[in-house]
Design a protein around this motif. Structure first.
Motif, PDB file in Angstrom:
ATOM      1  N   ALA A   3       9.919 -33.504  59.192  1.00 34.79           N
ATOM      2  CA  ALA A   3       9.020 -32.531  59.830  1.00 34.79           C
ATOM      3  C   ALA A   3       8.070 -31.932  58.808  1.00 34.79           C
ATOM      4  CB  ALA A   3       9.847 -31.401  60.458  1.00 34.79           C
ATOM      5  N   TYR A   4       6.961 -31.416  59.318  1.00 31.11           N
ATOM      6  CA  TYR A   4       6.143 -30.598  58.409  1.00 31.11           C
ATOM      7  C   TYR A   4       5.734 -29.304  59.082  1.00 31.11           C
ATOM      8  CZ  TYR A   4       1.035 -31.149  59.320  1.00 31.11           C
ATOM      9  OH  TYR A   4      -0.247 -31.069  59.795  1.00 31.11           O
ATOM     10  N   LEU A   5       5.946 -28.227  58.335  1.00 31.47           N
ATOM     11  CA  LEU A   5       5.638 -26.883  58.806  1.00 31.47           C
ATOM     12  C   LEU A   5       4.693 -26.274  57.774  1.00 31.47           C
ATOM     13  CD1 LEU A   5       8.869 -27.541  59.437  1.00 31.47           C
ATOM     14  CD2 LEU A   5       8.739 -25.305  60.503  1.00 31.47           C
ATOM     15  N   PRO A   6       3.384 -26.330  58.045  1.00 29.75           N
ATOM     16  CA  PRO A   6       2.417 -25.883  57.051  1.00 29.75           C
ATOM     17  C   PRO A   6       2.640 -24.430  56.609  1.00 29.75           C
ATOM     18  CG  PRO A   6       1.316 -26.979  58.874  1.00 29.75           C
ATOM     19  CD  PRO A   6       2.747 -26.796  59.274  1.00 29.75           C
ATOM     20  N   LEU A   7       2.448 -24.208  55.328  1.00 28.51           N
ATOM     21  CA  LEU A   7       2.573 -22.869  54.745  1.00 28.51           C
ATOM     22  C   LEU A   7       1.449 -22.713  53.739  1.00 28.51           C
ATOM     23  CD1 LEU A   7       6.395 -22.865  53.853  1.00 28.51           C
ATOM     24  CD2 LEU A   7       5.302 -21.627  55.728  1.00 28.51           C
ATOM     25  N   THR A   8       0.957 -21.506  53.561  1.00 29.58           N
ATOM     26  CA  THR A   8      -0.013 -21.313  52.488  1.00 29.58           C
ATOM     27  C   THR A   8       0.728 -21.542  51.165  1.00 29.58           C
ATOM     28  OG1 THR A   8       0.499 -18.971  52.195  1.00 29.58           O
ATOM     29  CG2 THR A   8      -1.220 -19.508  53.813  1.00 29.58           C
ATOM     30  N   GLU A   9      -0.031 -21.753  50.084  1.00 30.83           N
ATOM     31  CA  GLU A   9       0.621 -21.981  48.779  1.00 30.83           C
ATOM     32  C   GLU A   9       1.546 -20.808  48.449  1.00 30.83           C
ATOM     33  OE1 GLU A   9      -2.671 -24.727  46.478  1.00 30.83           O
ATOM     34  OE2 GLU A   9      -2.624 -22.608  46.037  1.00 30.83           O
ATOM     35  N   LYS A  10       1.074 -19.596  48.739  1.00 27.09           N
ATOM     36  CA  LYS A  10       1.859 -18.389  48.434  1.00 27.09           C
ATOM     37  C   LYS A  10       3.152 -18.364  49.244  1.00 27.09           C
ATOM     38  CE  LYS A  10      -0.406 -14.191  46.957  1.00 27.09           C
ATOM     39  NZ  LYS A  10      -1.348 -13.184  47.429  1.00 27.09           N
ATOM     40  N   SER A  39       3.785 -26.810  52.468  1.00 31.29           N
ATOM     41  CA  SER A  39       4.534 -27.110  53.682  1.00 31.29           C
ATOM     42  C   SER A  39       6.037 -27.112  53.406  1.00 31.29           C
ATOM     43  CB  SER A  39       4.129 -28.505  54.168  1.00 31.29           C
ATOM     44  OG  SER A  39       4.713 -28.792  55.401  1.00 31.29           O
ATOM     45  N   TYR A  40       6.774 -26.671  54.412  1.00 30.47           N
ATOM     46  CA  TYR A  40       8.232 -26.868  54.409  1.00 30.47           C
ATOM     47  C   TYR A  40       8.420 -28.257  55.023  1.00 30.47           C
ATOM     48  CZ  TYR A  40      12.972 -26.295  56.427  1.00 30.47           C
ATOM     49  OH  TYR A  40      14.273 -26.466  56.819  1.00 30.47           O
ATOM     50  N   VAL A  41       9.020 -29.176  54.268  1.00 28.30           N
ATOM     51  CA  VAL A  41       9.099 -30.576  54.722  1.00 28.30           C
ATOM     52  C   VAL A  41      10.549 -31.078  54.672  1.00 28.30           C
ATOM     53  CG1 VAL A  41       6.755 -31.493  54.381  1.00 28.30           C
ATOM     54  CG2 VAL A  41       8.199 -31.115  52.384  1.00 28.30           C
ATOM     55  N   PRO A  42      11.393 -30.617  55.624  1.00 24.94           N
ATOM     56  CA  PRO A  42      12.804 -30.985  55.568  1.00 24.94           C
ATOM     57  C   PRO A  42      13.058 -32.423  55.981  1.00 24.94           C
ATOM     58  CG  PRO A  42      12.329 -29.842  57.606  1.00 24.94           C
ATOM     59  CD  PRO A  42      11.053 -29.828  56.808  1.00 24.94           C
TER      60      PRO A  42
END
Ligand SMILES: Cc1cc2nc3c(=O)[nH]c(=O)nc-3n(C[C@H](O)[C@H](O)[C@H](O)COP(=O)(O)OP(=O)(O)OC[C@H]3O[C@@H](n4cnc5c(N)ncnc54)[C@H](O)[C@@H]3O)c2cc1C
Length: 508
Positions: free
Chosen positions: A399-406, A338-341
Motif C-alpha cells: 500500500a501507499y499512504l502519502p505523507l509530507t516529508e515532515k 509515504s507510509y509503504v507497508p
C-alpha cells in the motif's frame, strides 16, 4: 600517473532517470559510463528477494532502504524474528509499493520504443477503483466509465469527463498556466464540487498521479500535460487499457532489462562505485572522482549527468559553482513521502475482483489527528496481479499512504497510521487481521523527489541542462519532467538526452 579513462558522457546514478538518458546516449553512438553507488540498478525502484534479505540480514536491509530514503518504522513480529523464521522466503519486495502508471503505457513505453523495445519485461495490468461511503466506484480506463458516476454526472449536469478529456485539446501555454492552478480550483470552476462523490473520485485519481493528499496543492496542469503527451498518443494506438500495474518479479526487472539494452549499445556500467565529486574546471565539467571496487578513480568526460535527487547535488559538486540563490532554491524543493507497508497474508478475505484491483480511499485518518491533510491510501494485493512475488499459497499486500516529508519523519504520526491500517482494512473486509502472517511498516520520506504542487510542478523544476556549469545535466524525478513518479523520471531522462544530443525525442 595514468591518464583517466575518457568518455563522451558520465551518468551518476542508475535510477530509472539516469538509465534512460544513458541508454539513449549509448544508442546514438556515444561512449557512456554509468556509476552507481549500490550493487544493483533501479534506485528508489529497486527490488530485493525475500531470501536475500534473510541471508544478508537486517543491517544490510536497513542500509539498502536508507540509501533510498526509507526506514523500518516497526514490524510484526519483530524484524529479527521475521528474518530468523525466514518468513520472507519466496516473496519479492521493492523498496515499497511500486505500481507502474497505465501499466507502463505512459512515458515508459515512449522510452522503450525509442530504444527499439525492451525484451524480457512482463507487465501485469490492474484496474483501480475508489471506495467512498461504502461504495466502490471504478476508475475510467480505456473506454470504461463507471455507470454510477455516469448517472450522477448526467443527473447533476456535471461534466466530470472533462478531467480526462480537456487536456487533449489544450494549447501548451494554457497547460503552462494550469501548472500553478490546483485540482480544487479547477474542480470548483468546472462545477465538479456539486457532487461529493464525483469530487472525491477525481481527487483520489489526482492524488494517485501526484502523491499529494491536499487537493488545494495538486497541480492540475502537471496532470493535464501528462494526459496529453503521455496518454494521448496511446489512446489513438489503443494501448491504454489499464490504470496501473506491476512489473513482473519486482519493479527492478525493468531497470535490469534497460541495463542489458544499454550494454548492447556499448555502454559501460559500474556498480558499488559511488561518485565522490563531479570535477569542474573554469566553469565546465571535466569528469568525476569515484570510489570504485578498484579504489579511488578519476574518469574524464565533457558531459556529466547527475541522477541524484537535485536537493543533494552539493554532496558531489561544490556549491560555489552556482549562484547562492539557485543553490538555496534547489535545496528547498520539497518532495513527498509515504507510509509503504508490506504484509504477507495467508488467505484473501476480499472478493477476487477486488484483490486484483488497486483500491483507493481519500481518508484513512483525518487531518484532525495532526496531519496536514486527510491521509489517503491506495492498496493492492500485488501477488493477485503478479503471482511471482509471493510463494504458493501466500499473498503480498502492499500500500501507499502519502505523507509530507515532515509527517514521514514524525514517529507519532507514523505510529497512528501503523495502528490504524489493520483496523481500516478489517472494517471493509472482516477477517483481514487474522489473515496477516507478517507485516513490515516501511516509511519513505522521498517517494516523489519534487512534489507536483502548484509551486513546483513540471517546468518549475530544475532544468535538465545546468545554466551555471557547462556540461552539467540533471535527470530524474527532481528535474524537468511530468506525470507519475517513475514515468516522470524516465521523461526527464529522455528530455535530458535530447538536450545533450540536440535531438527531439518527442518529449519536451
Ligand atoms: C517507497 C517508494 C514507493 C514508490 N512508489 C512508486 C509507484 O508506485 N509508482 C511510481 O511511478 N513511482 C513510485 N516511486 C517513485 C519512483 O521510484 C521514483 O520517482 C523514481 O524511481 C526516481 O528515479 P530517479 O531516476 O529520479 O532517481 P533515483 O531512483 O533516486 O536514482 C538515483 C540513483 O543514484 C544513485 N546514487 C546516489 N548518489 C550517488 C553517488 N554519489 N554515486 C553514484 N550513485 C549515486 C542511487 O543509488 C540511485 O540508484 C516510489 C518510490 C519509493 C521510494
Amino acid at each position: 600517473m595514468t591518464e583517466p579513462r575518457r568518455y563522451d558522457a558520465i551518468v551518476v546514478g542508475a535510477g530509472v532517470g539516469g538509465l534512460a538518458v544513458a541508454t539513449l546516449l549509448a544508442k546514438e553512438g556515444k561512449k557512456v559510463l554509468v556509476l552507481e553507488q549500490l550493487d544493483r540498478p533501479g534506485g528508489r525502484a529497486l527490488s530485493m528477494r525475500g531470501e536475500e534479505i534473510c541471508d544478508k540480514g537486517l543491517d544490510w536491509y536497513r542500509k539498502v532502504l536508507a540509501s533510498q530514503y526509507t526506514y523500518i518504522a516497526s514490524s510484526e513480529p519483530p524484524m529479527e524474528e521475521i528474518i530468523d523464521r525466514r518468513l520472507l522466503d519466496g516473496f519479492t519486495l521493492d523498496v515499497g509499493y511500486h505500481a507502474i502508471s497505465a501499466n507502463g503505457a505512459g512515458y515508459m513505453l515512449d522510452f522503450e520504443d525509442l530504444i527499439g523495445g525492451l525484451p524480457g519485461v512482463d507487465k501485469h495490468g490492474a484496474m483501480y477503483g475508489n471506495y467512498y461511503r461504502g461504495t466502490l466506484y471504478r476508475d475510467v480506463a480505456g473506454s470504461f466509465i463507471d455507470p454510477q458516476l455516469k448517472k450522477i454526472g448526467k443527473e447533476l449536469k456535471i461534466p466530470f469527463l472533462s478531467f480526462y478529456s480537456d487536456a487533449y485539446t489544450l494549447p501548451e501555454e494554457e497547460i503552462d498556466r494550469l501548472e500553478k492552478v490546483s485540482f480544487q480550483q479547477w474542480a470548483e470552476a468546472k462545477g465538479i464540487t456539486k457532487s461529493d462523490v464525483i469530487f472525491n473520485h477525481l481527487h483520489s485519481v489526482s492524488t494517485l498521479f501526484s502523491t499529494i493528499n491536499d487537493p488545494k496543492d495538486i497541480s492540475i496542469g502537471d496532470i493535464f500535460r501528462y494526459f496529453k503527451h503521455a496518454f494521448g498518443p496511446k489512446l489513438n494506438r489503443g494501448v491504454l487499457g489499464w490504470v496501473g500495474g506491476f512489473v513482473g518479479r519486482g519493479t527492478m526487472e525493468w531497470s535490469l532489462a534497460v541495463v542489458r539494452r544499454f550494454r548492447e549499445f556499448g555502454g559501460e556500467i559500474r556498480f558499488e562505485s559511488p561518485v565522490k565529486e563531479i570535477l569542474v574546471e573554469d566553469g565546465r565539467v571535466v569528469g568525476v572522482r569515484a570510489q570504485t571496487t578498484a579504489g579511488e578513480e578519476v574518469f574524464a568526460a565533457p558531459c556529466v549527468v547527475s541522477n541524484i535527487p537535485a536537493q543533494h547535488t552539493f554532496r558531489v559538486i561544490d556549491r560555489r559553482h552556482f549562484p547562492e540563490q539557485w543553490a538555496k532554491k534547489t535545496e528547498s524543493l520539497y518532495g513527498y513521502g509515504s507510509y509503504v507497508p508490506y504484509m504477507g497474508l495467508n488467505r484473501l478475505v476480499m472478493p477476487e475482483e477486488e484483490a486484483k484491483m488497486g483500491i483507493k480511499h481519500t481518508c484513512v485518518l483525518p487531518r484532525t489527528e495532526g496531519f496536514d491533510y486527510d491521509v489517503y491510501i491506495c492498496w493492492n494485493i500485488q501477488s493477485a496481479v503478479d503471482p511471482s512475488v509471493a510463494p504458493a499459497g501466500k499473498y503480498l499486500y502492499t500500500a501507499y499512504l502519502p505523507l509530507t516529508e515532515k509527517e514521514a519523519l514524525n514517529r507519532d504520526l507514523v505510529g497512528k497510521l501503523i495502528k490504524r491500517l489493520p483496523e481500516f482494512m478489517e472494517e471493509i473486509y472482516p477477517g483481514f487481521r487474522e489473515s496477516i502472517d507478517w507485516k513490515i511498516d516501511l516509511v519513505c520520506w522521498k517517494l516523489e523527489g519534487v512534489a507536483k504542487s502548484i509551486s513546483q510542478a513540471g517546468t518549475q523544476k530544475v532544468p535538465v541542462k545546468s545554466e551555471h556549469v557547462e556540461g552539467l545535466y540533471f535527470a530524474g524525478d527532481t528535474a524537468k519532467g511530468y506525470g507519475v513518479a517513475m514515468d516522470c523520471a524516465i521523461a526527464s531522462g529522455v528530455i535530458c538526452a535530447g538536450e545533450i544530443l540536440g535531438k527531439d525525442f518527442g518529449i519536451r
